[in-house]
Design a protein around this motif. Structure first.
Motif, mmCIF file in Angstrom:
data_model
loop_
_atom_site.group_PDB
_atom_site.id
_atom_site.type_symbol
_atom_site.label_atom_id
_atom_site.label_comp_id
_atom_site.label_asym_id
_atom_site.label_seq_id
_atom_site.Cartn_x
_atom_site.Cartn_y
_atom_site.Cartn_z
ATOM 1 N N ARG A 141 26.492 -15.830 26.554
ATOM 2 C CA ARG A 141 27.147 -17.141 26.459
ATOM 3 C C ARG A 141 26.775 -17.991 27.669
ATOM 4 N NH1 ARG A 141 33.271 -17.234 24.964
ATOM 5 N NH2 ARG A 141 32.340 -16.288 23.131
ATOM 6 N N ARG A 142 26.312 -19.199 27.391
ATOM 7 C CA ARG A 142 25.942 -20.129 28.461
ATOM 8 C C ARG A 142 27.124 -21.023 28.815
ATOM 9 N NH1 ARG A 142 20.764 -20.562 25.333
ATOM 10 N NH2 ARG A 142 19.258 -19.358 26.554
ATOM 11 N N ILE A 170 33.710 -18.318 31.033
ATOM 12 C CA ILE A 170 33.636 -17.679 29.727
ATOM 13 C C ILE A 170 34.759 -16.663 29.510
ATOM 14 C CG2 ILE A 170 31.157 -18.073 29.499
ATOM 15 C CD1 ILE A 170 30.723 -15.120 30.206
ATOM 16 N N GLU A 222 29.657 -9.172 24.312
ATOM 17 C CA GLU A 222 29.432 -10.403 23.542
ATOM 18 C C GLU A 222 29.425 -11.665 24.407
ATOM 19 O OE1 GLU A 222 33.847 -9.422 23.360
ATOM 20 O OE2 GLU A 222 31.986 -8.303 23.113
ATOM 21 N N LEU A 223 29.905 -11.558 25.653
ATOM 22 C CA LEU A 223 29.921 -12.721 26.537
ATOM 23 C C LEU A 223 28.677 -12.822 27.421
ATOM 24 C CD1 LEU A 223 33.664 -12.732 27.682
ATOM 25 C CD2 LEU A 223 32.593 -13.995 25.799
ATOM 26 N N ALA A 271 22.641 -17.952 30.864
ATOM 27 C CA ALA A 271 23.708 -17.006 30.516
ATOM 28 C C ALA A 271 23.615 -15.860 31.526
ATOM 29 C CB ALA A 271 23.497 -16.482 29.095
#
Length: 150
Positions: A25-26, A148, A21-22, A33
């Motif tokens: 992520r930006r 993150i 799920e990461l 990302a």
């Protein structure tokens, strides 16, 4: 040469530990990302560096187009692409390019072309640019993993 060949497996090892799920992520500051970094590296390796190296060996003073990474990333929607396929593409293309670079003669390393936005480049300079680009992305990827919480 060892650095060029070592980066793709190092990147794979680093990103395989990041929760799925990461990967999309930006950074709060913007930019790619993690999955986008991978696909950018993969496509640049094939369509940028691979093409440049081959054309420098096969053609006399070729005109080498720029690789517009941000535009290509948006057009291909990198954020939605699978990480594993990008890692595979990058690793396979890098190995081909590393073999090509390692097998080039001194005369071939001096072959020149004109790269859009850069000017005159040699085969050896393209290999050096690959290493510099790897280092930039390594810094960005590691900083993003820390940010993150991956």
């Amino acid at each position: 040469m060892r650095d060029l060949a070592a980066w793709p497996p190092m990147l794979r090892k680093l990103l395989e530990s990041v929760p799925h799920e990461l990967l999309t992520r930006r950074s709060a500051a913007g930019g790619f990302a993690l999955v986008e970094h991978v696909w950018h590296l993969a496509d640049l390796e094939v369509e940028g560096y691979g093409v440049r190296l081959r054309r420098l060996l096969d053609e006399t003073n070729p005109s080498l187009p720029d690789f517009q990474g941000d535009i290509i990333a948006a057009e291909r929607d990198y954020i939605r692409l699978p990480l594993a396929a990008g890692l595979d593409r990058f690793e396979q293309a890098r190995m081909k390019n590393a073999v090509l670079i390692a097998s080039a003669s001194e005369e071939e390393r001096l072959r020149e072309g004109q790269q859009e936005g850069v000017g005159t480049v040699t085969f050896a300079r393209v290999a050096q640019m690959m290493d510099e680009h790897d280092r930039e992305h390594a810094i960005e990827v590691m900083a993003l993993v820390v940010e993150i919480g991956g």
